[in-house]
Enzyme design. Structure first.
Site, mmCIF file in Angstrom:
data_model
loop_
_atom_site.group_PDB
_atom_site.id
_atom_site.type_symbol
_atom_site.label_atom_id
_atom_site.label_comp_id
_atom_site.label_asym_id
_atom_site.label_seq_id
_atom_site.Cartn_x
_atom_site.Cartn_y
_atom_site.Cartn_z
ATOM 1 N N SER A 1 -8.939 0.016 -0.648
ATOM 2 C CA SER A 1 -10.207 0.081 -1.148
ATOM 3 C C SER A 1 -11.071 1.402 -0.398
ATOM 4 O O SER A 1 -10.402 1.752 0.590
ATOM 5 C CB SER A 1 -11.091 -1.247 -0.913
ATOM 6 N N ASP B 1 -12.302 -15.175 1.306
ATOM 7 C CA ASP B 1 -12.112 -13.697 0.979
ATOM 8 C C ASP B 1 -11.558 -13.786 -0.597
ATOM 9 O O ASP B 1 -10.412 -14.116 -0.801
ATOM 10 C CB ASP B 1 -11.145 -13.175 2.022
ATOM 11 N N GLY C 1 -10.237 -12.091 -3.623
ATOM 12 C CA GLY C 1 -9.472 -10.891 -3.913
ATOM 13 C C GLY C 1 -9.001 -10.396 -2.486
ATOM 14 O O GLY C 1 -9.150 -9.314 -2.231
ATOM 15 N N GLY D 1 -4.260 -9.167 2.858
ATOM 16 C CA GLY D 1 -4.667 -9.997 4.018
ATOM 17 C C GLY D 1 -5.301 -9.695 5.315
ATOM 18 O O GLY D 1 -5.855 -9.912 6.049
ATOM 19 N N SER E 1 -2.340 -11.937 -7.026
ATOM 20 C CA SER E 1 -0.942 -11.253 -6.957
ATOM 21 C C SER E 1 -0.036 -12.018 -6.000
ATOM 22 O O SER E 1 -0.055 -12.329 -4.896
ATOM 23 C CB SER E 1 -1.198 -9.615 -6.349
ATOM 24 N N GLU F 1 2.925 -10.622 -5.073
ATOM 25 C CA GLU F 1 3.359 -10.019 -3.952
ATOM 26 C C GLU F 1 2.390 -9.901 -2.955
ATOM 27 O O GLU F 1 2.877 -9.859 -1.486
ATOM 28 C CB GLU F 1 3.574 -8.668 -4.416
ATOM 29 N N GLN F 2 0.985 -9.863 -3.057
ATOM 30 C CA GLN F 2 0.293 -9.723 -2.097
ATOM 31 C C GLN F 2 -0.005 -11.270 -1.424
ATOM 32 O O GLN F 2 -0.123 -11.291 -0.171
ATOM 33 C CB GLN F 2 -1.293 -9.329 -2.455
ATOM 34 N N CYS G 1 -9.462 9.887 -10.249
ATOM 35 C CA CYS G 1 -10.523 8.894 -9.526
ATOM 36 C C CYS G 1 -11.182 9.861 -8.315
ATOM 37 O O CYS G 1 -12.447 9.505 -8.294
ATOM 38 C CB CYS G 1 -9.971 7.977 -8.934
#
Length: 416
Positions: free
Chosen positions: A142, A178, A180, A184, A205, A207-208, A366
């Site tokens: 982010s 938290d 989203g 971590g 997710s 994977e996350q 972006c």
């Protein structure tokens, strides 16, 4: 070439030269500005660029049907496009195509629990190694916070975590949510401030979820920092603090009331929440169709006015602070883009050339959208009570100064 009709109306600034699939050069020129040259190898782009320019340009570049010539790089070509995009749907039949796009978006932005997880998985469950090649070491996916133009990506992402922590004002014994939680990093950072702070993170997710819990184990804090593979709407506990970074973009306008209503119901009476999201400066509209198809299915970039209306209509929360970050994300995306370029061979080996061009197109487009004022980032601080945070913003700077000095001392001691 049918597309020539659209580009004659489109290019009002800069110069765009298109060499069509038959070798004919078409020059479109407006007031002085950047110049770019492209060649259409795929004849189907002759008409696709007219009927669906955003999709055609993205897919053309990905698939090799649109190539850059005369020293043009992708940034320059998209710069020409971005300068003129505000006028791109004002002529010919584009208004009708926009109507169909809006109608389709009404269905795509519906995010019930099962559908939301499938959409998130499309992007965030890519191979784990990919994100290590372009993100910072903490995998903050982010906007960074550049306190100084000389800040590198690691510094800017650390600054961002400090800035959010300053607004949250988490205290010893607090329970933090938290929403989203990504890989971590933010949750672990908040828990590191006080040994008695506990954190629940939720992500869709797989994977996350795997990586974040492994990190908590390695840090020795898994007893008080836990990450769950759950939709935030299924939570029932109460929290002193709630933070959400980069998740609101996946909620969709049909669910803003539901989202803020849930945040309100999860906060304790003296609770504080901070919502960090990409936003638009102008009235919101459906996402770029190429981005929606290939990068973030079902995502929607919100306006600030949509958020304040939802908060007012669906919650008892007080808006206690709003901050707009303008070029910070452009600088973040530039760093990511340069990291990807430095690791191009590894990414191509991991996936293929087409994937690399897709990722390059995503990051470059972006960056330009933030650079030229189409997109920004907003941070909204919310509180359950009117006096939950101080009356002035001085506490934010004071916290940051103290924390950044402490971090500098740690680095000096590590170096010694």
């Amino acid at each position: 070439m049918l597309a020539a009709l659209g580009f004659r109306q489109f290019v009002r600034e800069g110069r765009l030269t298109i060499v069509d699939a038959n070798g004919k050069r078409h020059v479109f020129e407006g007031s002085p500005g950047p110049e770019a040259t492209i060649r259409l190898v795929d004849p189907s782009l002759h008409h696709r660029l007219f009927f669906s320019p955003q999709m055609a340009v993205g897919e053309g570049y990905m698939n090799g049907g649109l190539v850059l010539e005369d020293g043009t790089d992708l940034y320059t070509f998209l710069h020409v496009c971005m300068l003129n995009v505000a006028r791109s749907e004002t002529e010919s039949i584009q208004w009708m195509l926009r109507w169909f796009r809006n109608a389709r978006a009404a269905f795509r932005h519906w995010n019930p629990i099962g559908a939301a997880q499938r959409k998130v998985s499309h992007h965030y469950d890519l191979r784990d190694e990919l994100f290590d090649l372009f993100l910072d070491s903490d995998r903050q996916y982010s906007c960074g916070y550049f306190l100084d133009p000389s800040d590198d990506l690691e510094t800017a992402q650390f600054n961002k975590k400090v800035h959010l922590a300053a607004k949250l004002r988490a205290k010893p014994g607090h329970k933090v949510l938290d929403i989203g939680s990504g890989w971590g990093g933010l949750g672990l950072f908040l828990a590191d401030r006080h040994s008695s702070i506990s954190v629940d993170g939720v992500t869709l997710s797989t994977e996350q979820h795997r990586v974040s819990n492994r990190r908590a184990e390695q840090a020795g804090v898994a007893d008080r920092v836990k990450f769950h593979l759950r939709d935030y709407r299924t939570l029932e506990d109460k929290y002193d603090r709630i933070v959400s970074v980069g998740m609101l973009e996946h909620v969709g306008p049909r669910h803003y009331g539901e989202y803020y209503g849930k945040v309100s119901s999860l906060l304790k009476p003296d609770g504080v929440a901070v919502i960090h999201s990409i936003g638009v400066f102008r009235p919101a509209q459906p996402q770029n169709p190429w981005m929606e198809k290939y990068i973030f299915p079902g995502a929607y970039t919100p306006s600030l006015s949509q958020q304040t209306e939802a908060i007012e209509r669906h919650t008892d929360l007080y808006v206690t602070d709003i901050e707009i970050l303008r070029s910070h994300y452009a600088d973040t995306l530039l760093a990511w883009r340069l990291n990807c370029a430095a690791n191009r061979d590894k990414i191509v080996a991991m996936y293929d050339e087409r994937f690399y061009r897709m990722w390059e197109f995503y990051l470059t487009g972006c960056e330009l959208a933030f650079r030229y004022g189409y997109l920004m980032v907003f941070q909204i601080q919310l509180a359950k009570s009117i006096d939950a945070v101080p009356e002035t913003r001085d506490y934010i700077g004071a916290f940051e100064s103290q924390h950044l000095k402490r971090a500098a001392r740690r680095l000096q001691q590590a170096g010694d």
